[in-house]
Design an enzyme around this catalytic site. Structure first.
Site, mmCIF file in Angstrom:
data_model
loop_
_atom_site.group_PDB
_atom_site.id
_atom_site.type_symbol
_atom_site.label_atom_id
_atom_site.label_comp_id
_atom_site.label_asym_id
_atom_site.label_seq_id
_atom_site.Cartn_x
_atom_site.Cartn_y
_atom_site.Cartn_z
ATOM 1 N N GLY A 53 30.991 27.775 -50.967
ATOM 2 C CA GLY A 53 30.139 28.919 -51.260
ATOM 3 C C GLY A 53 29.074 28.565 -52.277
ATOM 4 O O GLY A 53 29.201 27.583 -53.006
ATOM 5 N N CYS A 80 35.537 22.656 -51.326
ATOM 6 C CA CYS A 80 34.448 22.824 -52.294
ATOM 7 C C CYS A 80 34.729 24.026 -53.204
ATOM 8 O O CYS A 80 35.623 23.980 -54.043
ATOM 9 C CB CYS A 80 33.114 22.936 -51.564
ATOM 10 S SG CYS A 80 31.670 22.717 -52.617
ATOM 11 N N TYR A 81 34.006 25.132 -53.049
ATOM 12 C CA TYR A 81 34.256 26.320 -53.858
ATOM 13 C C TYR A 81 35.702 26.789 -53.695
ATOM 14 O O TYR A 81 36.320 27.295 -54.645
ATOM 15 C CB TYR A 81 33.292 27.429 -53.454
ATOM 16 C CG TYR A 81 33.391 28.693 -54.288
ATOM 17 C CD1 TYR A 81 32.626 28.854 -55.434
ATOM 18 C CD2 TYR A 81 34.260 29.721 -53.916
ATOM 19 C CE1 TYR A 81 32.720 30.019 -56.204
ATOM 20 C CE2 TYR A 81 34.355 30.880 -54.670
ATOM 21 C CZ TYR A 81 33.580 31.022 -55.812
ATOM 22 O OH TYR A 81 33.694 32.171 -56.572
ATOM 23 N N HIS A 168 32.993 18.194 -48.000
ATOM 24 C CA HIS A 168 33.003 19.051 -46.806
ATOM 25 C C HIS A 168 33.455 18.239 -45.583
ATOM 26 O O HIS A 168 32.639 17.584 -44.926
ATOM 27 C CB HIS A 168 31.614 19.634 -46.560
ATOM 28 C CG HIS A 168 31.220 20.666 -47.568
ATOM 29 N ND1 HIS A 168 31.500 22.004 -47.405
ATOM 30 C CD2 HIS A 168 30.598 20.550 -48.765
ATOM 31 C CE1 HIS A 168 31.062 22.676 -48.452
ATOM 32 N NE2 HIS A 168 30.502 21.823 -49.295
ATOM 33 N N GLU A 170 34.174 19.367 -42.755
ATOM 34 C CA GLU A 170 33.662 19.970 -41.524
ATOM 35 C C GLU A 170 32.301 19.431 -41.122
ATOM 36 O O GLU A 170 31.865 19.596 -39.975
ATOM 37 C CB GLU A 170 33.589 21.495 -41.676
ATOM 38 C CG GLU A 170 32.499 22.000 -42.624
ATOM 39 C CD GLU A 170 32.921 22.066 -44.085
ATOM 40 O OE1 GLU A 170 32.301 22.824 -44.845
ATOM 41 O OE2 GLU A 170 33.881 21.358 -44.449
ATOM 42 N N SER A 222 18.229 38.069 -19.680
ATOM 43 C CA SER A 222 16.974 37.331 -19.808
ATOM 44 C C SER A 222 16.944 36.092 -18.932
ATOM 45 O O SER A 222 15.880 35.560 -18.635
ATOM 46 C CB SER A 222 16.769 36.916 -21.270
ATOM 47 O OG SER A 222 17.718 35.929 -21.644
ATOM 48 N N GLY A 223 18.120 35.609 -18.542
ATOM 49 C CA GLY A 223 18.182 34.366 -17.787
ATOM 50 C C GLY A 223 18.496 33.182 -18.662
ATOM 51 O O GLY A 223 18.704 32.070 -18.175
ATOM 52 N N GLY A 224 18.547 33.397 -19.987
ATOM 53 C CA GLY A 224 18.961 32.344 -20.893
ATOM 54 C C GLY A 224 20.463 32.131 -20.830
ATOM 55 O O GLY A 224 21.198 32.889 -20.185
ATOM 56 N N VAL A 225 20.936 31.101 -21.507
ATOM 57 C CA VAL A 225 22.357 30.763 -21.453
ATOM 58 C C VAL A 225 23.214 31.937 -21.928
ATOM 59 O O VAL A 225 24.180 32.323 -21.275
ATOM 60 C CB VAL A 225 22.645 29.512 -22.310
ATOM 61 C CG1 VAL A 225 24.147 29.216 -22.343
ATOM 62 C CG2 VAL A 225 21.892 28.306 -21.768
ATOM 63 N N ASP A 226 22.857 32.518 -23.072
ATOM 64 C CA ASP A 226 23.701 33.547 -23.687
ATOM 65 C C ASP A 226 23.878 34.753 -22.775
ATOM 66 O O ASP A 226 25.004 35.190 -22.507
ATOM 67 C CB ASP A 226 23.100 33.998 -25.023
ATOM 68 C CG ASP A 226 22.845 32.832 -25.965
ATOM 69 O OD1 ASP A 226 23.337 31.731 -25.677
ATOM 70 O OD2 ASP A 226 22.152 33.029 -26.967
ATOM 71 N N SER A 227 22.774 35.318 -22.312
ATOM 72 C CA SER A 227 22.874 36.523 -21.485
ATOM 73 C C SER A 227 23.447 36.206 -20.099
ATOM 74 O O SER A 227 24.150 37.031 -19.515
ATOM 75 C CB SER A 227 21.505 37.202 -21.350
ATOM 76 O OG SER A 227 20.598 36.399 -20.635
ATOM 77 N N LYS A 368 26.990 27.725 -29.172
ATOM 78 C CA LYS A 368 26.217 27.545 -27.938
ATOM 79 C C LYS A 368 26.923 26.605 -26.957
ATOM 80 O O LYS A 368 26.977 26.892 -25.755
ATOM 81 C CB LYS A 368 24.829 27.010 -28.271
ATOM 82 C CG LYS A 368 23.937 26.773 -27.050
ATOM 83 C CD LYS A 368 23.501 28.075 -26.407
ATOM 84 C CE LYS A 368 22.411 28.723 -27.224
ATOM 85 N NZ LYS A 368 21.820 29.890 -26.520
#
Length: 512
Positions: A53, A80-81, A168, A170, A222-227, A368
């Site tokens: 953080g 870390c924090y 970190h 990660e 929209s035709g994008g990956v997400d939608s 993604k």
């Protein structure tokens, strides 16, 4: 399901922690520091990770570690924090560093590694990002590692199964970071590898069916990956209860409407309604140059379009969106934690407070690449799954400055030629995201022995794994040359092309 909780102390890396955990096929949730013990006990929690953080543990209002978290009988790893919070709570000493340690550092083991660092070599590279450090650990804790600048870079209490690392693990730059996280998950917490995309599909379909019942859902496609992935997942759950709306807001790429209609109405047989609203959006955006205002205007108008269309669909009570984890973390703190805001995404920041449709975001916890994997499992065409990300506000955040139809048309043509060049060069699938940006400046040029004063187009291409960090793509000179020549020669109104070589961070992938 077995669950690992990630306590969000505000790190921009906390989504990377979640990503690493999921890659190891362990289910995890990100929760705020004020989550109640009762809420934790209601879940099948087998381990807790405390994120990093931006605050100092002594800073007024800084998030503190609930002592009860260490008494739940499950292993805890502070990063870390998170490590500093453990030390501060249990009587250790946390101090301000004379010099902030940021970036790569050489991590060295201090004696026996213990379970957390088992298999880590005596010396390796780790990623540091801190201004405070633990100078003395709490009673019962043993130092297990250090760097030249940080005497105590890791500690452990194997009796209570509480561990801490100042670096970190990660972040990909930590050489043995994945190994350390896996040690915590499997050697210490004893997780099974039970979280898979098949499980996600099954649980999400069941949850959506229960939530929606016999009502109908509207999705902005929209035709994008997400939608596209959202549409396929909801179609599996709801069938014809799903009604997809494609809003042509005038901010789309070249031929976008035609491609989406042919793919989803023609091939996938989804309920699809096309709404042409270019004039409305351009009127709302006239004279608006601030990117945050653009995003909010576009987000609001999208919802209004859906609401107007919903009135024509009897039983439509839900609005579905393809919001992903990076959208959430860059817009506001995930799940209510203290993470700093970077920018507002239209999916999560532009909705009116009194939206008449209830919201469904089935991909909200996915990155993604996970969404792409999900799309493959759902049988979507590869051509849609592998499409580069496209921002929700569309070309509005790639036309810097005032938005007009003329400027949008210039960008559309320039962008189409850039993408065509990299596709023909076999580079498209090597790039995470590539696009053109129309700058709010003009430059002097010479074309046909005449002086010109025309627009400047910036080309942007980056490589990334999850969109949280990105490096600029080392575009071959031949491809850059072809893209520049085609844009300048074929797109009226452009006389100069530049290439963006900034990475994320410090820049973001999009310019706005």
């Amino acid at each position: 399901m077995e669950t690992l909780l990630i306590i969000d102390f505000g790190s921009q890396y906390n989504q990377l922690i979640a990503r690493r955990v999921r890659e190891s096929k362990v289910f995890c949730e990100i929760v705020p520091p004020d989550i109640t013990v009762e809420k934790i006990r209601s879940k099948n929690v087998k381990g807790i990770i405390l994120s990093g953080g931006p605050a100092s543990i002594y800073q007024k209002g800084s998030p503190k570690l609930n002592p009860a978290f260490l008494k739940l009988g499950v292993p805890v790893l502070g990063i870390c924090y998170g490590m500093q919070a453990i030390s501060h709570l249990l009587g250790g000493d946390v101090r301000r560093a004379a010099e902030r340690e940021y970036g790569r550092a050489e991590f060295k083991l201090a004696g026996a590694p213990g379970l957390l660092l088992q298999g880590v070599p005596k010396s390796s590279i780790c990623w540091m990002s801190h201004g405070d450090y633990v100078s003395h650990p709490p009673k019962g804790y043993r130092r297990t590692g250090f760097t030249d600048n940080t005497h105590m870079s890791s500690f452990e209490n194997p009796r209570t199964r509480v561990y801490g690392v100042q670096f970190h693990p990660e972040v990909q730059h930590s050489q043995f970071g994945r190994h350390i996280i896996d040690n915590f998950l499997f050697k210490i917490c004893r997780f099974e590898k039970s979280w898979t995309m098949e499980n996600f599909i099954r649980e999400t379909v069941s949850r959506v069916r229960s939530q929606v019942g016999r009502d109908k859902v509207i999705l902005g496609l929209s035709g994008g990956v997400d939608s596209s992935v959202t549409a396929a997942l909801l179609s599996r759950a709801l069938g014809k209860q799903l009604h997809c709306i494609f809003v042509n807001n005038g901010l789309l790429r070249k031929d976008e409407e035609k491609q989406v209609y042919e793919a989803f109405r023609g091939k996938l047989n989804l309920n699809l309604k096309v709404v042409r609203a270019e004039d409305i959006f351009l009127k709302k955006l006239k004279g608006v140059v601030d990117p945050e205002k653009k995003r909010k205007i576009i987000g609001n108008e999208f919802v209004y379009c859906f609401e107007r269309e919903a009135k024509r669909i009897k039983g439509a009570k839900f609005l579905a969106q393809g919001t992903l984890y990076p959208d959430v973390i860059e817009s506001r703190s995930a799940f209510g934690g203290p993470t700093a805001i970077i920018k507002t995404h239209h999916n999560v920041g532009g909705l009116p407070e009194k939206m008449k449709l209830k919201l469904i975001e089935p991909l909200r916890e996915l990155f993604k690449d996970e969404a792409r994997e999900l799309g493959m499992k759902l049988g979507l065409p590869v051509s849609f799954i592998q499409r580069h990300p496209f921002p929700g506000p569309g070309l509005a955040v790639r036309v810097l400055g005032d938005i007009t139809k003329e400027r949008l048309d210039i960008l559309r043509e320039a962008d189409a030629r850039f993408i065509e060049v990299i596709r023909k060069a076999g580079l498209y699938e090597k790039i995470w995201q590539a696009f053109a940006v129309l700058l709010p400046v003009k430059s002097v040029g010479v074309m046909g022995d005449e002086r010109t004063y025309d627009n400047v187009v910036a080309l942007r291409a980056v490589t990334s794994v999850d969109g949280m960090t990105a490096d600029w793509f080392k575009m071959p000179y031949d491809a850059l040359n072809k893209a520049s020549n085609r844009i300048i020669n074929e797109v009226k109104g452009v006389n100069r092309v530049v290439y963006d070589i900034s990475s994320k961070p410090p820049a973001t992938i999009e310019w706005e």
